[in-house]
Design an enzyme around this catalytic site. Structure first.
Site, PDB file in Angstrom:
ATOM      1  N   HIS A   1     -11.342  10.706  -6.354  1.00 31.29           N
ATOM      2  CA  HIS A   1     -10.249  10.175  -7.017  1.00 31.29           C
ATOM      3  C   HIS A   1      -9.954  10.828  -8.518  1.00 31.29           C
ATOM      4  O   HIS A   1     -10.184   9.997  -9.495  1.00 31.29           O
ATOM      5  CB  HIS A   1     -10.535   8.633  -6.934  1.00 31.29           C
ATOM      6  CG  HIS A   1      -9.159   7.834  -7.218  1.00 31.29           C
ATOM      7  ND1 HIS A   1      -7.801   8.604  -7.583  1.00 31.29           N
ATOM      8  CD2 HIS A   1      -8.758   6.562  -7.207  1.00 31.29           C
ATOM      9  CE1 HIS A   1      -6.898   7.797  -7.668  1.00 31.29           C
ATOM     10  NE2 HIS A   1      -7.305   6.539  -7.428  1.00 31.29           N
TER      11      HIS A   1
ATOM     12  N   ARG B   1      -1.651   0.487  -8.414  1.00 33.27           N
ATOM     13  CA  ARG B   1      -1.495   1.078  -9.404  1.00 33.27           C
ATOM     14  C   ARG B   1      -1.366   2.586  -9.407  1.00 33.27           C
ATOM     15  O   ARG B   1      -0.599   3.143 -10.095  1.00 33.27           O
ATOM     16  CB  ARG B   1      -2.887   0.788 -10.325  1.00 33.27           C
ATOM     17  CG  ARG B   1      -2.906  -0.392 -10.903  1.00 33.27           C
ATOM     18  CD  ARG B   1      -4.277  -0.966 -11.183  1.00 33.27           C
ATOM     19  NE  ARG B   1      -4.676  -1.424  -9.634  1.00 33.27           N
ATOM     20  CZ  ARG B   1      -4.551  -2.330  -9.211  1.00 33.27           C
ATOM     21  NH1 ARG B   1      -3.808  -3.290  -9.794  1.00 33.27           N
ATOM     22  NH2 ARG B   1      -4.801  -2.472  -7.918  1.00 33.27           N
ATOM     23  N   THR B   2      -2.124   3.298  -8.681  1.00 34.64           N
ATOM     24  CA  THR B   2      -2.094   4.822  -8.399  1.00 34.64           C
ATOM     25  C   THR B   2      -0.580   5.315  -7.994  1.00 34.64           C
ATOM     26  O   THR B   2       0.023   5.967  -8.596  1.00 34.64           O
ATOM     27  CB  THR B   2      -3.006   5.184  -7.483  1.00 34.64           C
ATOM     28  OG1 THR B   2      -4.470   5.069  -7.820  1.00 34.64           O
ATOM     29  CG2 THR B   2      -3.018   6.901  -7.621  1.00 34.64           C
TER      30      THR B   2
ATOM     31  N   ARG C   1      -2.492   9.784  -0.804  1.00 35.25           N
ATOM     32  CA  ARG C   1      -3.824   9.019  -0.758  1.00 35.25           C
ATOM     33  C   ARG C   1      -3.825   8.999   0.791  1.00 35.25           C
ATOM     34  O   ARG C   1      -2.966   8.690   1.503  1.00 35.25           O
ATOM     35  CB  ARG C   1      -3.563   7.646  -1.355  1.00 35.25           C
ATOM     36  CG  ARG C   1      -4.639   6.891  -0.817  1.00 35.25           C
ATOM     37  CD  ARG C   1      -4.636   5.517  -1.553  1.00 35.25           C
ATOM     38  NE  ARG C   1      -5.141   5.739  -3.245  1.00 35.25           N
ATOM     39  CZ  ARG C   1      -5.595   4.820  -4.014  1.00 35.25           C
ATOM     40  NH1 ARG C   1      -5.467   3.658  -3.604  1.00 35.25           N
ATOM     41  NH2 ARG C   1      -6.003   5.189  -5.284  1.00 35.25           N
TER      42      ARG C   1
ATOM     43  N   LYS D   1       3.122   8.693  15.323  1.00 33.13           N
ATOM     44  CA  LYS D   1       3.427   9.303  16.671  1.00 33.13           C
ATOM     45  C   LYS D   1       2.513  10.092  16.898  1.00 33.13           C
ATOM     46  O   LYS D   1       2.841  10.815  18.137  1.00 33.13           O
ATOM     47  CB  LYS D   1       4.767   9.741  16.421  1.00 33.13           C
ATOM     48  CG  LYS D   1       5.907   8.889  15.953  1.00 33.13           C
ATOM     49  CD  LYS D   1       7.113   9.439  15.854  1.00 33.13           C
ATOM     50  CE  LYS D   1       8.270   8.478  15.235  1.00 33.13           C
ATOM     51  NZ  LYS D   1       9.624   9.259  14.909  1.00 33.13           N
TER      52      LYS D   1
END
Length: 310
Positions: free
Chosen positions: A136, A58-59, A108, A87
């Site tokens: 959030h 969703r986000t 995120r 890496k």
């Protein structure tokens, strides 16, 4: 825009009540522009980096849809395995490279506080799309906008939070915003998953009132019930999750027994805590909640970039 001075969106504690009122007003304006087809082109020529190092549907899609609907463009990476972090590159170095490519970044990350590291590395705006069990903020802003849109107000509402109040970052973030308003909270959770003391301390001196209980029926007195899943991925001991995972289940029978026309919200995804038989009730607002998220993020992208849309 003298009423709003935030380039980065990292933490719900950064917002004052006047900031929140400003964002809600601007989102109402963006909603109207979007509905009329006049929002497209506002961010023409702007480029967004969509950096999702933790699972999201969703986000991520909401931010990407918001940028596309404003006429902007985006580049993205999903998962550590598809970035140079796999890496051994530091987040700082990754962000310095990203800064050379884009005008704004959304990130995120599974580590709490990572968005601040990202923002500290660059001069472009950075938006926190969720960091660990911490914050959030854009979810909280769309939740606030949803409540106001669905109920027509915020002052005087009774709001129940049901589920994982310990690890649920959406709950932590929304409570930080709601503290500015005269609302009453029912904090419904098992004892093991109560709201952490640090978040309760943040409520001191604000007009919000609250009470704790483990009885899910307390939401019958609520105008809004915010249901959340038990956050399996945050538990250090999986046996504890297994013990608590099905402790609450909000179903149609429970909702219809409410003393009020309780609006049901959920940040999604859901597992077993919210039955699909609630979906056809008119007060089930969680899919509308996801739709509101696009216009909220359209407004926030413009505000962070300093692009007005009157």
């Amino acid at each position: 825009m003298p009423s709003y001075s935030h380039k980065n969106i990292l933490d719900t504690l950064q917002f004052s009540k006047s900031d929140l009122e400003f964002i809600v007003d601007k989102t109402h304006r963006m909603h109207a522009l979007h509905e009329s087809g006049k929002a497209f082109g506002i961010l023409n020529g702007k480029l967004l980096a969509s950096l999702f190092f933790e699972a999201s549907t969703r986000t991520r899609l909401s931010f990407e849809a918001a940028m596309e609907r404003l006429g902007g463009r985006l580049i993205s990476t999903v998962g550590f395995q598809f970035s140079s972090i796999s890496k051994g590159e530091t987040l700082y170095d990754t962000m310095k490279m990203i800064e050379a490519y884009v005008d704004i970044a959304v990130i995120r990350h599974p580590v709490e506080g990572s968005s601040r590291i990202a923002a500290g590395a660059v001069n472009i705006p950075v938006i926190n799309a969720g960091d660990g069990a911490g914050q959030h903020p854009t979810q909280a802003l769309l939740d606030l906008y949803t409540i106001i849109s669905e109920k027509g107000k915020i002052d005087g509402l009774n709001i129940a939070f049901i589920g994982d109040l310990k690890y649920g970052r959406t709950i932590h973030s929304l409570i930080n915003l709601l503290r500015h308003f005269p609302v009453h909270l029912y904090l419904i959770s098992p004892d093991e998953l109560r709201l952490p003391a640090s978040y309760k301390k943040n409520l001191e001196g604000f007009p919000m009132t609250w009470e704790e209980t483990n009885d899910v029926k307390a939401f019958w007195d609520a105008d809004v019930a915010y249901v959340t899943r038990i956050q399996e991925e945050r538990f250090p001991d999986h046996r504890e999750y297994e013990k608590l995972k099905d402790i609450y289940k909000v179903n149609k029978e429970l909702v219809l027994a409410s003393k009020k026309n309780t609006t049901i919200l959920h940040p999604l995804p859901r597992v077993n805590e919210l039955s699909t038989d609630v979906d056809d009730l008119p007060n089930a607002a969680y899919f509308r909640q996801a739709k509101y998220g696009v216009v909220v993020r359209m407004a926030l992208l413009c505000l962070s970039l300093g692009v007005d849309f009157e």
